[in-house]
Design a protein around this motif. Structure first.
Motif, PDB file in Angstrom:
ATOM      1  N   ILE A 293      19.693   1.768  -8.006  1.00 16.05           N
ATOM      2  CA  ILE A 293      18.480   2.420  -7.591  1.00 16.05           C
ATOM      3  C   ILE A 293      18.928   3.412  -6.660  1.00 16.05           C
ATOM      4  CG2 ILE A 293      16.293   2.177  -6.640  1.00 16.05           C
ATOM      5  CD1 ILE A 293      16.009  -0.852  -7.660  1.00 16.05           C
ATOM      6  N   ARG A 294      19.713   2.857  -5.593  1.00 19.96           N
ATOM      7  CA  ARG A 294      20.239   3.964  -4.680  1.00 19.96           C
ATOM      8  C   ARG A 294      20.693   5.099  -5.056  1.00 19.96           C
ATOM      9  NH1 ARG A 294      25.204   1.686  -2.482  1.00 19.96           N
ATOM     10  NH2 ARG A 294      25.962   2.530  -4.456  1.00 19.96           N
ATOM     11  N   ASP A 295      21.646   4.915  -5.841  1.00 15.91           N
ATOM     12  CA  ASP A 295      22.373   6.149  -6.763  1.00 15.91           C
ATOM     13  C   ASP A 295      21.346   6.925  -7.571  1.00 15.91           C
ATOM     14  OD1 ASP A 295      24.644   5.102  -5.423  1.00 15.91           O
ATOM     15  OD2 ASP A 295      25.631   4.369  -7.251  1.00 15.91           O
ATOM     16  N   VAL A 296      20.436   6.343  -8.472  1.00 15.24           N
ATOM     17  CA  VAL A 296      19.423   7.218  -9.108  1.00 15.24           C
ATOM     18  C   VAL A 296      18.591   8.080  -8.242  1.00 15.24           C
ATOM     19  CG1 VAL A 296      17.551   6.853 -10.544  1.00 15.24           C
ATOM     20  CG2 VAL A 296      19.448   5.544 -11.229  1.00 15.24           C
ATOM     21  N   LEU A 297      18.164   7.550  -7.122  1.00 13.40           N
ATOM     22  CA  LEU A 297      17.254   8.305  -6.215  1.00 13.40           C
ATOM     23  C   LEU A 297      17.991   9.363  -5.490  1.00 13.40           C
ATOM     24  CD1 LEU A 297      15.498   5.479  -4.252  1.00 13.40           C
ATOM     25  CD2 LEU A 297      14.636   7.118  -6.054  1.00 13.40           C
ATOM     26  N   ILE A 298      19.342   9.340  -5.178  1.00 21.34           N
ATOM     27  CA  ILE A 298      20.341  10.554  -4.808  1.00 21.34           C
ATOM     28  C   ILE A 298      20.997  11.094  -5.787  1.00 21.34           C
ATOM     29  CG2 ILE A 298      20.466   9.385  -2.193  1.00 21.34           C
ATOM     30  CD1 ILE A 298      23.278   9.118  -2.859  1.00 21.34           C
ATOM     31  N   ARG A 299      20.466  10.944  -7.069  1.00 24.79           N
ATOM     32  CA  ARG A 299      20.994  11.666  -8.357  1.00 24.79           C
ATOM     33  C   ARG A 299      22.365  11.519  -8.328  1.00 24.79           C
ATOM     34  NH1 ARG A 299      18.616  17.477  -7.748  1.00 24.79           N
ATOM     35  NH2 ARG A 299      19.794  17.429  -5.828  1.00 24.79           N
TER      36      ARG A 299
ATOM     37  N   GLY B 140       0.661  -1.132   0.042  1.00 24.31           N
ATOM     38  CA  GLY B 140       0.033  -0.227   0.112  1.00 24.31           C
ATOM     39  C   GLY B 140       0.949   1.261  -0.022  1.00 24.31           C
ATOM     40  N   ALA B 141       1.804   1.474   0.745  1.00 24.49           N
ATOM     41  CA  ALA B 141       2.741   2.524   1.020  1.00 24.49           C
ATOM     42  C   ALA B 141       3.702   2.680  -0.280  1.00 24.49           C
ATOM     43  CB  ALA B 141       3.723   2.129   2.251  1.00 24.49           C
ATOM     44  N   LEU B 142       4.028   1.520  -0.968  1.00 28.99           N
ATOM     45  CA  LEU B 142       4.710   1.599  -2.233  1.00 28.99           C
ATOM     46  C   LEU B 142       3.975   2.224  -3.323  1.00 28.99           C
ATOM     47  CD1 LEU B 142       6.919  -1.429  -2.710  1.00 28.99           C
ATOM     48  CD2 LEU B 142       7.508   0.874  -3.116  1.00 28.99           C
ATOM     49  N   THR B 143       2.647   1.839  -3.169  1.00 27.52           N
ATOM     50  CA  THR B 143       1.499   2.216  -4.335  1.00 27.52           C
ATOM     51  C   THR B 143       1.526   3.460  -4.162  1.00 27.52           C
ATOM     52  OG1 THR B 143       0.368  -0.059  -4.382  1.00 27.52           O
ATOM     53  CG2 THR B 143      -0.501   1.907  -5.368  1.00 27.52           C
ATOM     54  N   GLY B 144       1.421   4.110  -2.979  1.00 31.29           N
ATOM     55  CA  GLY B 144       1.215   5.518  -2.534  1.00 31.29           C
ATOM     56  C   GLY B 144       2.318   6.235  -3.167  1.00 31.29           C
ATOM     57  N   VAL B 145       3.407   5.982  -2.706  1.00 29.50           N
ATOM     58  CA  VAL B 145       4.691   6.938  -2.978  1.00 29.50           C
ATOM     59  C   VAL B 145       5.318   6.706  -4.443  1.00 29.50           C
ATOM     60  CG1 VAL B 145       5.136   6.874  -0.382  1.00 29.50           C
ATOM     61  CG2 VAL B 145       6.675   5.313  -1.920  1.00 29.50           C
ATOM     62  N   GLY B 146       4.910   5.379  -5.060  1.00 22.31           N
ATOM     63  CA  GLY B 146       5.589   5.058  -6.319  1.00 22.31           C
ATOM     64  C   GLY B 146       5.425   6.166  -7.309  1.00 22.31           C
ATOM     65  N   GLY B 147       4.437   6.753  -7.677  1.00 25.83           N
ATOM     66  CA  GLY B 147       4.048   7.349  -8.925  1.00 25.83           C
ATOM     67  C   GLY B 147       4.941   8.793  -8.461  1.00 25.83           C
ATOM     68  N   GLY B 148       4.989   9.375  -7.472  1.00 26.10           N
ATOM     69  CA  GLY B 148       5.460  10.497  -7.058  1.00 26.10           C
ATOM     70  C   GLY B 148       6.899  10.348  -7.082  1.00 26.10           C
ATOM     71  N   THR B 149       7.509   9.030  -6.864  1.00 23.76           N
ATOM     72  CA  THR B 149       8.965   8.997  -6.755  1.00 23.76           C
ATOM     73  C   THR B 149       9.490   8.948  -8.283  1.00 23.76           C
ATOM     74  OG1 THR B 149       8.850   7.840  -4.686  1.00 23.76           O
ATOM     75  CG2 THR B 149      10.710   7.299  -6.155  1.00 23.76           C
ATOM     76  N   ILE B 150       8.863   8.263  -9.175  1.00 25.73           N
ATOM     77  CA  ILE B 150       9.154   8.204 -10.474  1.00 25.73           C
ATOM     78  C   ILE B 150       9.111   9.650 -11.260  1.00 25.73           C
ATOM     79  CG2 ILE B 150       8.246   7.305 -12.800  1.00 25.73           C
ATOM     80  CD1 ILE B 150       7.121   4.774 -11.484  1.00 25.73           C
ATOM     81  N   ARG B 151       8.054  10.377 -10.731  1.00 22.52           N
ATOM     82  CA  ARG B 151       8.057  11.795 -11.164  1.00 22.52           C
ATOM     83  C   ARG B 151       9.141  12.604 -10.856  1.00 22.52           C
ATOM     84  NH1 ARG B 151       4.324  14.372  -7.552  1.00 22.52           N
ATOM     85  NH2 ARG B 151       6.088  14.460  -6.265  1.00 22.52           N
TER      86      ARG B 151
ATOM     87  N   VAL C 238      12.302  11.355 -10.079  1.00 21.47           N
ATOM     88  CA  VAL C 238      13.556  10.772 -10.562  1.00 21.47           C
ATOM     89  C   VAL C 238      13.524  11.224 -11.921  1.00 21.47           C
ATOM     90  CG1 VAL C 238      14.420   8.691 -11.821  1.00 21.47           C
ATOM     91  CG2 VAL C 238      13.798   8.741  -9.276  1.00 21.47           C
ATOM     92  N   LEU C 239      12.421  11.437 -12.872  1.00 22.83           N
ATOM     93  CA  LEU C 239      12.451  11.776 -14.110  1.00 22.83           C
ATOM     94  C   LEU C 239      13.012  13.243 -14.297  1.00 22.83           C
ATOM     95  CD1 LEU C 239       9.264   9.823 -15.763  1.00 22.83           C
ATOM     96  CD2 LEU C 239      11.798   9.356 -15.871  1.00 22.83           C
ATOM     97  N   ILE C 240      12.257  13.975 -13.509  1.00 19.69           N
ATOM     98  CA  ILE C 240      12.745  15.410 -13.548  1.00 19.69           C
ATOM     99  C   ILE C 240      13.846  15.741 -12.632  1.00 19.69           C
ATOM    100  CG2 ILE C 240      10.233  16.363 -14.033  1.00 19.69           C
ATOM    101  CD1 ILE C 240       9.930  17.482 -11.119  1.00 19.69           C
ATOM    102  N   ARG C 241      14.617  14.843 -12.215  1.00 17.04           N
ATOM    103  CA  ARG C 241      15.815  15.182 -11.539  1.00 17.04           C
ATOM    104  C   ARG C 241      15.725  15.760 -10.332  1.00 17.04           C
ATOM    105  NH1 ARG C 241      20.022  17.369 -15.710  1.00 17.04           N
ATOM    106  NH2 ARG C 241      18.390  18.895 -15.737  1.00 17.04           N
ATOM    107  N   ARG C 242      14.619  15.342  -9.362  1.00 23.91           N
ATOM    108  CA  ARG C 242      14.672  16.001  -8.084  1.00 23.91           C
ATOM    109  C   ARG C 242      14.951  14.730  -7.013  1.00 23.91           C
ATOM    110  NH1 ARG C 242       9.048  19.316  -7.564  1.00 23.91           N
ATOM    111  NH2 ARG C 242       8.509  17.282  -7.222  1.00 23.91           N
ATOM    112  N   VAL C 243      15.430  15.062  -6.000  1.00 26.72           N
ATOM    113  CA  VAL C 243      15.615  13.961  -4.918  1.00 26.72           C
ATOM    114  C   VAL C 243      13.939  13.729  -4.558  1.00 26.72           C
ATOM    115  CG1 VAL C 243      16.023  13.441  -2.457  1.00 26.72           C
ATOM    116  CG2 VAL C 243      17.691  14.665  -4.105  1.00 26.72           C
TER     117      VAL C 243
END
Lengths: 203, 203, 203
Positions: B138-144, A128-139, A141-146
Motif C-alpha cells: 500500500i505504501r509503494d502504491v501511494l507513492i507511485r 470518519g476521517a478515513l471515510t472523508g479521504v478514502g474516495g479521493g485517495t482511490i481516485r 491512485v487510479l489516475i496515478r497521482r500522489v
C-alpha cells in the motif's frame, strides 16, 4: 435504512453527489477518457469512502450497494459533470470546492455511522476521517497521482477535526446520535479549514 | 484482546512500530511531504497489513481499530521518524532493516492469527505472507513505486517461509497456537533471508 | 463448496486461470521481474476480483482462501505463463483474449454469486461487473498503468452487460440460479463485445 431520510443519509447523499462531480471532472481533465471512464471514476470517487468505512465496520454489504439511492446520486453527478464540463470549467475553483464538500460531509457521516454501530470515540474519529479521504485517495491512485492526503496536512486534519466534533457533540449529549445543526457545524468547520488551506496555500 | 499481552500481540505491536518508522522515513525521502503526510504514510504502512488480514478473515472491525495500542504505537513510530529523521538517515541501511523487521513480524503474527481463527494451513501461510507484504505494498502504491513484492522474489519468499514455519510448529504440537520461541525463530528466519537478499543483491 | 463442481465454480476457475496467465504475462512484459514477481502478479490478477466480490458481499473469508482449488489454478496459470512465455508471445493477441475471457467469466460468476447470496438485481449487476474488472484494475495499479476500466468504455460495458444477462435470465426463470447455457451465453456476449472493441479500436 431505505425510506428513512435521516441526517446521516442526507449528508452521505450530498457528499456522494459532490464527490461524483469531482471525480468525473478529474477524469475529464487528468486523463483523456470517454463517457464510461468519466462515469466510472465519478462513481468510484463518490462511493469509495463509504465502502472503505462499511468494510472496516463489518457493515456488509456496504450501504452503497444495499441502498440504490447512493448509486443513483453518484451516477447522476458524474453524468452532469460530463454533460456540463465546459460550463463547470469556467468556475475555476469548483473542483476543489467539490472535493472539500465531499471530504467534510463524509467525515461527519462516517464518524456518525461509526458511533451508531457502537464504536468508541477514537475509532469513530479515525473512521470518519478515513471515510472523508478514502474516495479521493482511490481516485488519485487510479489516475496515478500522489494522493492529496499525503501532499498536504490540511486534508487529513480538517477531516479529523470534523469527525472529532461529531464525537464530542454526541458525547456531551447535544444529540443522541447526530442532529442536523451539530452535523452541519462539524462539516462547516472542516470545509472552512480545507478552503482556507487551499486559498492561502498553507501546507 | 486489550489487556492480554500475548505473543501475537507483542509481535504485532513491534511490527507496527517498525513499519511506522519505515513508512514515515519513506515519506520523508520519496515525496516532499509535511508532518501530516509523514504521519499518514507511517500509520498506513504500519496498520495496512493487519487491516488486509482482518478484512480477509472477516474479523471486523479490524484489531487496529478496536485496540487503541496499535494506533498509539504507529503514531509514536511515525512521530519519532519525523523528529529524528536526520539521525536515522545516518544509519543508511535502517529503512530496509525496518521493512524487513515489519515483514517478518507481521508474517508470523498474521499466520498465527489465521490459525487461531480456525483457518487451514495453506490459508494461514498465505494470510501470513499477505499480512507481511500488505502494508509495504500500500505504501509503494501511494507513492507511485512498483511494490517490492513484484520487484524481488526475496520479499514474498521469506514471508511465506516464516508463515509456513508458524504453521508447521503449530501442527507438530510445539505449541498450541504460537509460543514465543517458535514465533521468534520463524521471524528470525524471514528476517535473515530478506537481509541476505538485500546484502547480496539477489533477485 | 469444495467437492461440488457447480457451474459457478467452473466459470470461476476458468476465469481464474485466464487472469493468472494474463497477469503473469503482463508482469513479464511490463516490468522486469523474476519468477516470484511473475507468480505474484499472476495470482493477484487471478484472485483479486473474487476477493473484492466476497469482501463486499461479506462472504468472508473469501472463497479464494477457503477453497484451495482457486490458488492451485492461479499458481498453475502463472507458472505456465512463466515457462512458456516465448511460445505464448508469438500469439500476439493472446494477452487481450485472456483478459477478455477472465472479464467475461468473472462478470457472470460474480453476478451469479451475488444473486445466490440474496442481493437485489441492481446489486448483482454491479457486483458482477466489479468482479470482472477488479483483478485487472489491481494489476494495473500495481504496475502503475491507468486501468483499462478508465481508458475505454468497452471494458466496463461488456461486464455490466454479461452481469445484466445473468440477472435477467435468473429473473425470467430460465434457471433457478445459473445454468450452464445461460451462463455461457452471457459470458460469450461480454467476450464478443470486448473483442470487437479491441479489434476495431472503438472507445
Amino acid at each position: 435504512m431505505p425510506g428513512d431520510l435521516s441526517v446521516l443519509l442526507v449528508l452521505d447523499l450530498v457528499g456522494t453527489f459532490a464527490f461524483a462531480l469531482n471525480g468525473a471532472l478529474t477524469a475529464i481533465r487528468a486523463v483523456d477518457v470517454d463517457l464510461v471512464g468519466v462515469l466510472t471514476l465519478g462513481v468510484i470517487t463518490a462511493v469509495g469512502g463509504g465502502i472503505i468505512r462499511d468494510v472496516l465496520l463489518g457493515a456488509l454489504p456496504p450501504a452503497t450497494f444495499v441502498d440504490w439511492r447512493y448509486l443513483a446520486v453518484a451516477a447522476a453527478g458524474a453524468l452532469i459533470a460530463f454533460g456540463f464540463s465546459r460550463q463547470l470549467r469556467r468556475l475555476r475553483i469548483s473542483i476543489h470546492v467539490l472535493d472539500a464538500a465531499g471530504l467534510s460531509l463524509f467525515a461527519v457521516s462516517g464518524a456518525g455511522k461509526a458511533l451508531e454501530l457502537g464504536m468508541g470515540p477514537a475509532q469513530a474519529v479515525l473512521l470518519g476521517a478515513l471515510t472523508g479521504v478514502g474516495g479521493g485517495t482511490i481516485r488519485d491512485v487510479l489516475i496515478r497521482r500522489v494522493p492529496d492526503v499525503l501532499r498536504t496536512g490540511l486534508y487529513a486534519i480538517p477531516a479529523l477535526l470534523a469527525a472529532a466534533l461529531v464525537v464530542i457533540t454526541s458525547r456531551v449529549g447535544v444529540d443522541q446520535v447526530l442532529g442536523a445543526p451539530a452535523a452541519l457545524t462539524a462539516a462547516g468547520v472542516c470545509f472552512a479549514v480545507r478552503m482556507l488551506g487551499l486559498r492561502f496555500r498553507l501546507n
